[in-house]
Write an enzyme that holds these catalytic residues in place. Structure first.
Site, PDB file in Angstrom:
ATOM      1  CB  ILE A  85      -0.968   0.016   1.216  1.00 15.76           C
ATOM      2  CG1 ILE A  85      -2.093   1.032   0.999  1.00 15.76           C
ATOM      3  CG2 ILE A  85      -0.217   0.260   2.519  1.00 15.76           C
ATOM      4  CD1 ILE A  85      -3.255   0.862   1.972  1.00 15.76           C
ATOM      5  CG  HIS A  88      -0.090   7.854  -5.540  1.00 16.33           C
ATOM      6  ND1 HIS A  88       1.274   7.735  -5.401  1.00 16.33           N
ATOM      7  CD2 HIS A  88      -0.511   6.696  -6.111  1.00 16.33           C
ATOM      8  CE1 HIS A  88       1.664   6.564  -5.873  1.00 16.33           C
ATOM      9  NE2 HIS A  88       0.590   5.911  -6.308  1.00 16.33           N
ATOM     10  CG  PHE A 168       9.081   7.265 -10.156  1.00 17.86           C
ATOM     11  CD1 PHE A 168       8.940   8.605  -9.832  1.00 17.86           C
ATOM     12  CD2 PHE A 168       9.392   6.932 -11.472  1.00 17.86           C
ATOM     13  CE1 PHE A 168       9.112   9.602 -10.780  1.00 17.86           C
ATOM     14  CE2 PHE A 168       9.563   7.923 -12.436  1.00 17.86           C
ATOM     15  CZ  PHE A 168       9.421   9.258 -12.082  1.00 17.86           C
ATOM     16  CB  CYS A 185       5.960  -0.064   1.145  1.00 10.49           C
ATOM     17  SG  CYS A 185       6.033   1.421   0.101  1.00 10.49           S
TER      18      CYS A 185
END
Length: 224
Positions: A85, A88, A168, A185
């Site tokens: 996970i 953004h 990215f 993450c």
């Protein structure tokens, strides 16, 4: 030297950009099957606040429920990239390379290390020493110092017939409070940081984009 088309999409909702990537990917796959050569792309975008969970990610790494997401105006998608996970949002530079690796090197490890190198070179121009963390993708600061590891750029990709998508997310001036509602993450006990937090001032996003394009050209031996 391979040519790459840069498209700066500005600020866009996540789903709209995901669909656009899928469209480019399918176009390139179809062209490849027909022995046609379509250009590669590098997409820049800033998203509205959104959490995305990779295909093998764990739901438990999202620490708030649907009601809390709605109250904060945050979207959530389970998507088809690798990784767990991440978040953004505005003032985070997200890059989505849609590249045919047949024109570069058909090695996903090489591709991820190359993306990391682009980020390491870019933040290095601001005096930040980006590093890799063994067994983990992305770019870190103080990666080998227990308790001080800080992730500044997350990465997750998908590849089909050696054509890439996703990419990215470099934390430039992004609001880091959003990361408090996830286990970024899926990695516990490590921090997330931004260029702004490390340097103590807001960074010009266009300046970061210019440096990143230059370093992308260098690492991938391409013309953007």
């Amino acid at each position: 030297m391979r040519e790459i088309i840069l498209q700066d999409l500005g600020r866009r909702p996540y789903k709209q950009t995901w669909d656009y990537q899928e469209e480019l990917l399918q176009q390139k796959i179809k062209a490849k099957q027909e022995n046609l050569n379509l250009p590669d792309y590098l997409l820049f975008v800033e998203h509205n606040p959104v959490y995305t969970l990779g295909k093998n990610g764990k739901e438990k790494n999202l620490l708030i429920n649907d009601q809390m997401l709605a109250a904060r105006g945050i979207e959530y998608f389970h998507i088809n990239r690798g990784g767990d996970i991440t978040f953004h949002g505005p003032e985070q530079l997200v890059g989505y390379p849609v590249l045919d690796l047949d024109h570069y090197k058909t090695d996903l490890g090489w591709y991820l290390r190359s993306l990391e190198e682009v980020i390491i070179l870019t933040i290095g121009e601001y005096g930040l020493k980006g590093e890799r963390s063994k067994g983990e993708t992305g770019v870190w600061l103080d990666a080998a110092t227990k308790g001080k590891e800080r992730k500044i750029c997350a990465m997750g990709i998908r590849c089909s017939r050696w054509i890439t998508m996703h990419g990215f997310a470099l934390n430039v001036n992004v609001d880091l409070n959003y990361f408090n509602f996830i286990t970024p993450c899926g990695i516990q006990d490590k921090q997330v940081t931004s260029m702004q937090k490390e340097l103590g001032y807001a960074i010009d996003m266009n300046d970061v984009k210019e440096k990143l394009v230059k370093n992308f050209e260098q690492v991938f031996d391409a013309r953007i």
